[in-house]
Design an enzyme around this catalytic site. Structure first.
Site, mmCIF file in Angstrom:
data_model
loop_
_atom_site.group_PDB
_atom_site.id
_atom_site.type_symbol
_atom_site.label_atom_id
_atom_site.label_comp_id
_atom_site.label_asym_id
_atom_site.label_seq_id
_atom_site.Cartn_x
_atom_site.Cartn_y
_atom_site.Cartn_z
ATOM 1 C CG ASP A 145 -1.429 6.566 0.261
ATOM 2 O OD1 ASP A 145 -2.336 7.288 0.784
ATOM 3 O OD2 ASP A 145 -0.449 6.644 -0.109
ATOM 4 C CG ASP B 22 7.310 13.129 1.119
ATOM 5 O OD1 ASP B 22 7.104 12.768 2.150
ATOM 6 O OD2 ASP B 22 7.111 14.436 0.784
#
Length: 774
Positions: A197, A419
């Site tokens: 990311d 998550d």
């Protein structure tokens, strides 16, 4: 992790499926157990595990996977608790390799219940001593200063400051590199997933203050990491490229490739410091959309990518996205040998909701997509503990053959680890996108549920039993299929053309055989895959009349193996014998921008009784392009020269309209020295109350720009809602767009682009742009 998705291309409020950042593995207290070895990837020639391993092109070929004992323990504990048939199926997951996450400095040493990096490497070395093939070890490098600047659930421990960068280098990267570089482990193949990311955030999230602050540390930190890891001969480096729902728009993909190249070229070894790239890390975007192979297919007069779920993003799945990104990366300076990985740990989308055959009956693009997409999320930006997801293809080397840039399927996100959690009255940390009762927006006024599994609030990286059970239940291929199978199906035979029309070719073939069962057939028109079907027939539609097309078919099985291609056949469409009505003449042809070497055009869409399939652009009497949209930029032109343009429309039956009214575009004078630039404006989509536009900035000077600025004044009430790849201000009707931190430098004759979304009412006249460069 900031997987951005919206038709604005990079909405700060709409994050696409989570990548590994979300996996801030604070872990569980499951007891570590002894690990086993399983052959998960095709094995090449045997190689002595005791000899140092040469740096190979694809470390996944011919390797035995190392299994993380911490994850094996988590899976086995859940399988034992569930028992019976369910537990037996769940236990199969433990035989698949998952990555080991170094997501905080403390993970290097480990703790009382989880192995540290040295203990994991020692276990892999013990396995290698008894193996006739090299052992593959996967580790995630994930602790940059200001980590996950656009997310909340996976923020890191190191601040985005100069002191934080020093801490990252000396307390995190240096110890990891020292362990990986120990000659004791030189016979292992060590695959490193570098900072998920991070660099995608540097491309799309510069409007977020946290990301603008963190980006220089991301770039310097990744550069430092690549220098350290590339120096170790048996270490392989893979940079994260987000996923198709984040960087798939062309206005994101090209700047992303340039950003990756910028960082790699700054290293000591340059682009050679990068072995490849990985997409879909900790994400749920499908590897393939078997019944939606053509994103621009027209249904009801609209292309499939125009529906809200895709928002004009042409890439519906990771395979097509990876192939396109690979091409963009090569253009940016990487060698064609760089490999692409896909994380398939949670993108299977099996279960009862998965379509099993093409449904061609819907008459609108939205209905067609809803009936045929396997991705069951209500919004492509859902990323946290997504409800209904399933385990995908097992880790497999060369799933599409040796010639495809995708070198392996991998499981980087361990299935069953959360998550992230969401804020509550007693717990302030977390991400609202993980709240099952929360909502999120797409940047265009649409509101959607987060789609997180209801009833749970589990911190990132902790074991999430309900999610694991669901992932196993919805696995595709089902977990009953052999994950160690490396035998491809037999080659499809008897491929023949069964029918043709003026716009279609129908095919059939004899079914292939396979030891674990054929799951589908890939149909290729020339070298382009146009469909994956489960039956033994297919109709290729939307073709040009009186044209010959060549076809081949391959078969694939439940373990991901693909057969060789069938013998090719040729199908020739007939002349148009039915419809003879041409489309309406394109109207509103205008010049939207010029540079010293280009003219940009746009026009209003034509109408037709069977649907417009494309537009032919003529410069004088020469056709220079056929496009599916309503804009085009003609490049490679001479400076200070007038060019005349017309456009015609064509339909599915092969009919062509009369030419539009001609317009003249005059290129600007070429740069005579110093800094100078021009800006060309084009609308990529317009839905009446809002639109998306792209601006291409070209350096017309003789020296590289240090900065650039584009200004304009709206003639109407247009109001920008968000902008990507530039930083903007709007005061009344006046707009100023300045370069982002990463695209200020444009080489002489080169260009960069930015885009934006805006709302309006009434007319939407294109503005006149002014570009200045420093």
């Amino acid at each position: 992790m900031p997987h951005q998705l919206s038709n604005s291309r990079a909405s700060s409020t709409a994050r696409a499926p989570r990548t590994p950042g979300v996996l801030t593995r604070f872990r569980t207290a499951a007891a570590a157990t002894a690990l086993g070895a399983a052959m998960l990837v095709p094995v090449a020639a045997a190689q002595s595990a005791s000899a140092a391993i040469t740096h190979v092109a694809n470390p996944y070929v011919g390797a035995t996977p190392f299994l993380n004992p911490d994850y094996v323990a988590e899976v086995n504990a859940q399988a034992s608790a569930d028992g019976g048939t369910t537990g037996a199926t769940e236990a199969k997951v433990a035989s698949n390799q998952t990555a080991i996450w170094m997501d905080h400095i403390g993970a290097i040493a480990g703790d009382s219940t989880h192995h540290g990096l040295q203990a994991q490497l020692d276990a892999a070395e013990t396995q290698a001593a008894g193996s006739s093939t090299p052992v593959l070890f996967e580790v995630v490098i994930y602790d940059l200063p200001g980590r996950d600047c656009a997310a909340l659930a996976s923020n890191g421990e190191i601040p985005a400051t100069a002191a934080g960068l020093t801490q990252y280098e000396s307390q995190y990267i240096d110890p990891i590199a020292a362990l990986l570089g120990n000659s004791k482990y030189s016979n292992l193949r060590i695959s490193t997933i570098v900072e998920p990311d991070s660099l995608p955030n540097a491309v799309t999230n510069q409007s977020k203050p946290a990301c603008a602050t963190a980006t220089p540390y991301y770039e310097t930190g990744v550069e430092y990491t690549l220098n350290k890891l590339h120096a170790i001969g048996n270490v392989y480096t893979y940079l994260d490229i987000g996923h198709s729902g984040w960087l798939g728009w062309p206005s994101n993909m090209t700047p992303a490739a340039q950003e990756f190249a910028k960082v790699a070229k700054a290293t000591t070894a340059g682009v050679a410091s990068v072995d490849g790239f990985i997409s879909d890390t900790a994400n749920t975007t499908p590897t393939d959309e078997p019944f939606l192979p053509n994103s621009t297919l027209q249904v009801g007069g609209n292309p499939l990518d125009s529906v809200n779920f895709y928002q004009y993003n042409p890439f519906f799945d990771e395979h097509t996205y990876d192939e396109a990104m690979h091409a963009a990366l090569v253009t940016a300076g990487f060698p064609s040998s760089v490999g692409m990985l896909i994380d398939t740990s949670r993108n299977g989308w099996g279960g009862s909701s998965r379509p099993t055959a093409l449904n061609s009956t819907p008459t609108t693009a939205a209905a067609y997509v809803a009936a045929n997409k396997i991705d069951q999320r209500p919004f492509r930006g859902d990323w946290c503990n997504v409800n209904g997801a399933g385990i995908g293809y097992r880790p497999t080397a060369q799933p599409y053959g040796a010639s495809d840039p995708v070198i392996a399927y991998v499981w980087i996100k361990p299935p069953g680890e959360s998550d992230g959690d969401y804020p509550s009255g007693t717990h302030t940390h977390g991400d609202p996108h993980c709240d099952p009762n929360g909502t999120q927006t797409d940047g265009n006024g649409g509101t959607y549920p987060t789609d997180a599994i209801p009833g749970y609030d589990i911190p990132a990286g902790n074991w999430f039993a309900a999610q694991f059970q669901q992932l196993v239940s919805n696995a595709y291929p089902a977990l009953g299929a052999s994950s160690g199978d490396t035998t491809p199906p037999s080659v499809p035979t008897g491929l023949k053309v069964t029918a043709t029309t003026s716009s279609s070719v129908s095919l059939s073939w004899t079914a292939s055989t396979d030891n674990v069962g054929v799951t589908g057939y890939n149909v290729y028109r020339g070298s382009t895959k146009v469909a994956t079907v489960t039956g033994t027939s297919y109709a290729d539609t939307g073709l040009a009349a009186s044209t010959a097309y060549s076809y081949t078919v391959t078969a694939q099985d439940a373990a991901g193996n693909v057969s060789a291609a069938s013998t090719a056949v040729t199908g020739t469409t007939t002349a148009s014998s039915g419809d003879t009505t041409p489309p309406s003449v394109p109207t509103g042809l205008t010049v939207t921008g010029t540079t010293s070497s280009s003219v940009s055009l746009s026009w209003t869409a034509s109408t037709d009784n069977v649907g417009v399939t494309g537009y032919n652009v003529y410069r004088g009497s020469t056709k220079v392009a056929t496009v599916t949209g309503t804009s085009y930029t003609d490049t490679g032109l001479a400076a200070s020269t007038a060019y005349s343009y017309t456009v015609t429309a064509q339909d599915a039956a092969g009919n062509v309209s009369a030419a539009s009214t001609a317009v003249t575009g005059t290129t600007t004078a070429g740069g005579s020295g110093g800094a100078g630039c021009t800006a060309a404006y084009s609308i990529s989509s317009d839905w009446g109350a809002g639109f998306n536009a792209n601006v291409t900035v070209t350096n017309t000077g003789s020296t590289a720009t240090k900065s650039w600025k584009v200004t304009w004044t709206w003639a109407g009430n247009q109001a920008i809602t968000n902008m990507w790849n530039a930083v903007y201000t709007q005061t009344g009707t006046a707009v100023t767009a300045n370069n982002a931190a990463y695209n200020n430098v444009i080489a002489p004759g080169g260009n960069t682009s930015f885009g934006f979304g805006a709302n309006y009412s009434g007319t939407n006249t294109a503005p006149t742009l002014t570009c200045t460069a420093g």
